[in-house]
Design a protein around this motif. Structure first.
Motif, mmCIF file in Angstrom:
data_model
loop_
_atom_site.group_PDB
_atom_site.id
_atom_site.type_symbol
_atom_site.label_atom_id
_atom_site.label_comp_id
_atom_site.label_asym_id
_atom_site.label_seq_id
_atom_site.Cartn_x
_atom_site.Cartn_y
_atom_site.Cartn_z
ATOM 1 N N ALA A 49 0.822 -1.206 0.000
ATOM 2 C CA ALA A 49 0.000 0.000 0.000
ATOM 3 C C ALA A 49 0.859 1.260 0.000
ATOM 4 C CB ALA A 49 -0.931 -0.005 1.197
ATOM 5 N N LEU A 50 1.882 1.298 0.823
ATOM 6 C CA LEU A 50 2.768 2.456 0.866
ATOM 7 C C LEU A 50 3.508 2.655 -0.456
ATOM 8 C CD1 LEU A 50 4.283 2.200 4.468
ATOM 9 C CD2 LEU A 50 2.715 3.937 3.593
ATOM 10 N N ALA A 51 3.953 1.579 -1.056
ATOM 11 C CA ALA A 51 4.670 1.681 -2.331
ATOM 12 C C ALA A 51 3.749 2.194 -3.435
ATOM 13 C CB ALA A 51 5.261 0.332 -2.705
ATOM 14 N N SER A 52 2.510 1.710 -3.473
ATOM 15 C CA SER A 52 1.597 2.149 -4.523
ATOM 16 C C SER A 52 1.181 3.600 -4.333
ATOM 17 C CB SER A 52 0.374 1.240 -4.589
ATOM 18 O OG SER A 52 -0.355 1.331 -3.384
ATOM 19 N N VAL A 53 0.988 4.036 -3.104
ATOM 20 C CA VAL A 53 0.611 5.428 -2.841
ATOM 21 C C VAL A 53 1.749 6.371 -3.188
ATOM 22 C CG1 VAL A 53 0.078 7.056 -0.980
ATOM 23 C CG2 VAL A 53 -1.164 4.910 -1.147
ATOM 24 N N SER A 54 2.969 5.960 -2.960
ATOM 25 C CA SER A 54 4.104 6.829 -3.275
ATOM 26 C C SER A 54 4.359 6.922 -4.776
ATOM 27 C CB SER A 54 5.357 6.343 -2.549
ATOM 28 O OG SER A 54 5.754 5.087 -3.042
ATOM 29 N N VAL A 55 3.909 5.953 -5.555
ATOM 30 C CA VAL A 55 4.122 5.952 -6.999
ATOM 31 C C VAL A 55 2.985 6.663 -7.733
ATOM 32 C CG1 VAL A 55 4.295 4.430 -9.015
ATOM 33 C CG2 VAL A 55 5.532 3.883 -6.934
ATOM 34 N N LEU A 56 1.770 6.685 -7.196
ATOM 35 C CA LEU A 56 0.617 7.255 -7.888
ATOM 36 C C LEU A 56 0.761 8.725 -8.287
ATOM 37 C CD1 LEU A 56 -2.499 5.670 -6.173
ATOM 38 C CD2 LEU A 56 -1.664 5.301 -8.477
ATOM 39 N N PRO A 57 1.337 9.613 -7.490
ATOM 40 C CA PRO A 57 1.456 11.010 -7.936
ATOM 41 C C PRO A 57 2.278 11.185 -9.202
ATOM 42 C CG PRO A 57 1.779 10.883 -5.583
ATOM 43 C CD PRO A 57 1.720 9.479 -6.093
ATOM 44 N N ALA A 58 3.111 10.253 -9.522
ATOM 45 C CA ALA A 58 3.924 10.351 -10.735
ATOM 46 C C ALA A 58 3.098 10.065 -11.985
ATOM 47 C CB ALA A 58 5.100 9.392 -10.651
ATOM 48 N N CYS A 59 1.958 9.430 -11.841
ATOM 49 C CA CYS A 59 1.114 9.112 -12.987
ATOM 50 C C CYS A 59 0.360 10.364 -13.422
ATOM 51 C CB CYS A 59 0.110 8.014 -12.639
ATOM 52 S SG CYS A 59 0.891 6.461 -12.186
ATOM 53 N N SER A 60 0.422 10.696 -14.686
ATOM 54 C CA SER A 60 -0.202 11.925 -15.171
ATOM 55 C C SER A 60 -1.724 11.804 -15.263
ATOM 56 C CB SER A 60 0.366 12.292 -16.529
ATOM 57 O OG SER A 60 0.054 11.287 -17.461
ATOM 58 N N TRP A 61 -2.263 10.616 -15.415
ATOM 59 C CA TRP A 61 -3.712 10.490 -15.547
ATOM 60 C C TRP A 61 -4.402 10.449 -14.205
ATOM 61 C CZ3 TRP A 61 -4.263 5.272 -14.156
ATOM 62 C CH2 TRP A 61 -3.200 4.447 -14.457
ATOM 63 N N PHE A 62 -3.684 10.546 -13.114
ATOM 64 C CA PHE A 62 -4.272 10.700 -11.794
ATOM 65 C C PHE A 62 -4.047 12.133 -11.317
ATOM 66 C CE2 PHE A 62 -3.542 6.009 -11.403
ATOM 67 C CZ PHE A 62 -4.879 5.670 -11.273
ATOM 68 N N SER A 63 -4.508 13.110 -12.082
ATOM 69 C CA SER A 63 -4.275 14.503 -11.710
ATOM 70 C C SER A 63 -5.423 15.008 -10.825
ATOM 71 C CB SER A 63 -4.165 15.370 -12.955
ATOM 72 O OG SER A 63 -5.383 15.363 -13.659
ATOM 73 N N VAL A 64 -5.208 16.135 -10.228
ATOM 74 C CA VAL A 64 -6.194 16.752 -9.352
ATOM 75 C C VAL A 64 -7.290 17.373 -10.204
ATOM 76 C CG1 VAL A 64 -6.530 18.564 -7.629
ATOM 77 C CG2 VAL A 64 -4.445 17.223 -7.617
ATOM 78 N N TYR A 65 -8.544 17.198 -9.787
ATOM 79 C CA TYR A 65 -9.673 17.786 -10.502
ATOM 80 C C TYR A 65 -9.726 19.282 -10.221
ATOM 81 C CZ TYR A 65 -14.392 18.809 -12.018
ATOM 82 O OH TYR A 65 -15.473 19.344 -12.651
ATOM 83 N N LYS A 66 -9.825 20.100 -11.260
ATOM 84 C CA LYS A 66 -9.915 21.545 -11.115
ATOM 85 C C LYS A 66 -11.255 22.004 -11.680
ATOM 86 C CE LYS A 66 -4.973 22.094 -11.538
ATOM 87 N NZ LYS A 66 -3.871 22.506 -12.395
ATOM 88 N N ILE A 67 -11.938 22.882 -10.942
ATOM 89 C CA ILE A 67 -13.246 23.350 -11.383
ATOM 90 C C ILE A 67 -13.096 24.510 -12.360
ATOM 91 C CG2 ILE A 67 -14.408 22.619 -9.280
ATOM 92 C CD1 ILE A 67 -14.409 25.558 -8.387
ATOM 93 N N ASP A 68 -14.118 24.703 -13.199
ATOM 94 C CA ASP A 68 -14.184 25.872 -14.070
ATOM 95 C C ASP A 68 -14.553 27.075 -13.204
ATOM 96 O OD1 ASP A 68 -13.781 24.124 -16.153
ATOM 97 O OD2 ASP A 68 -15.903 23.965 -16.638
ATOM 98 N N ILE A 69 -13.920 28.209 -13.458
ATOM 99 C CA ILE A 69 -14.191 29.395 -12.661
ATOM 100 C C ILE A 69 -14.685 30.519 -13.573
ATOM 101 C CG2 ILE A 69 -13.250 31.076 -11.029
ATOM 102 C CD1 ILE A 69 -11.113 28.990 -10.358
ATOM 103 N N PRO A 70 -16.018 30.648 -13.735
ATOM 104 C CA PRO A 70 -16.538 31.799 -14.468
ATOM 105 C C PRO A 70 -16.739 32.966 -13.501
ATOM 106 C CG PRO A 70 -18.299 30.255 -14.030
ATOM 107 C CD PRO A 70 -17.046 29.667 -13.443
ATOM 108 N N GLN A 71 -16.358 34.155 -13.916
ATOM 109 C CA GLN A 71 -16.542 35.337 -13.085
ATOM 110 C C GLN A 71 -17.184 36.424 -13.922
ATOM 111 O OE1 GLN A 71 -12.463 35.947 -11.858
ATOM 112 N NE2 GLN A 71 -12.882 35.023 -9.878
ATOM 113 N N GLY A 72 -18.288 36.959 -13.440
ATOM 114 C CA GLY A 72 -18.997 38.006 -14.157
ATOM 115 C C GLY A 72 -20.158 37.440 -14.946
ATOM 116 N N THR A 73 -20.606 38.227 -15.903
ATOM 117 C CA THR A 73 -21.750 37.856 -16.731
ATOM 118 C C THR A 73 -21.265 37.523 -18.134
ATOM 119 O OG1 THR A 73 -23.089 39.427 -15.481
ATOM 120 C CG2 THR A 73 -24.002 38.650 -17.548
#
Length: 126
Positions: free
Chosen positions: A19-43
């Protein structure tokens, strides 16, 4: 007996090590990226909506067509400013929607003393 105890201790630690080995390797994978929301501002201002605003309309009619302005200056209440910025997140980047920055979608609407549109100005046309 001691060797059996050593083997069972090592077997108990094996899942933890995996478990520790797999968790330490996962951030290196590009397809496990952080989800970012769309930010609309204004009208958001479309050319079709802006074309429907005409000189001589009342403030309520403009409010109905375009929505609330982003800025209403208390020192100049006869001018409404519509701004729109958009920062693309994960979904928008996947759909290849561009980010809009520095108020490139910007409209100024001026009213006369009677509360009717006197001038429509678009300083930065995209």
């Amino acid at each position: 007996m001691q060797t059996l105890n050593k083997i069972t201790k090592k077997c108990r630690q094996l899942p933890l090590l995996i478990a520790l080995a797999s968790v330490s390797v996962l951030p290196a994978c590009s397809w496990f990226s952080v989800y970012k929301i769309d930010i609309p501002q204004g009208t958001p201002i479309s050319d079709a909506k802006l074309a429907s605003v005409q000189v001589g309309m009342t403030a309520n009619q403009v409010l109905y067509l375009l929505g609330s302005p982003a800025l209403q200056d208390t020192l100049n209440p006869n001018r409404w400013d519509y701004l729109y910025d958009f920062t693309a997140g994960t979904v928008a980047k996947r759909e290849q929607k561009p980010s809009i920055h520095n108020a490139s979608y910007y409209v100024k609407i001026y009213f006369d003393e009677a509360g009717k549109v006197s001038k429509i100005e678009r300083p930065n046309q995209p």
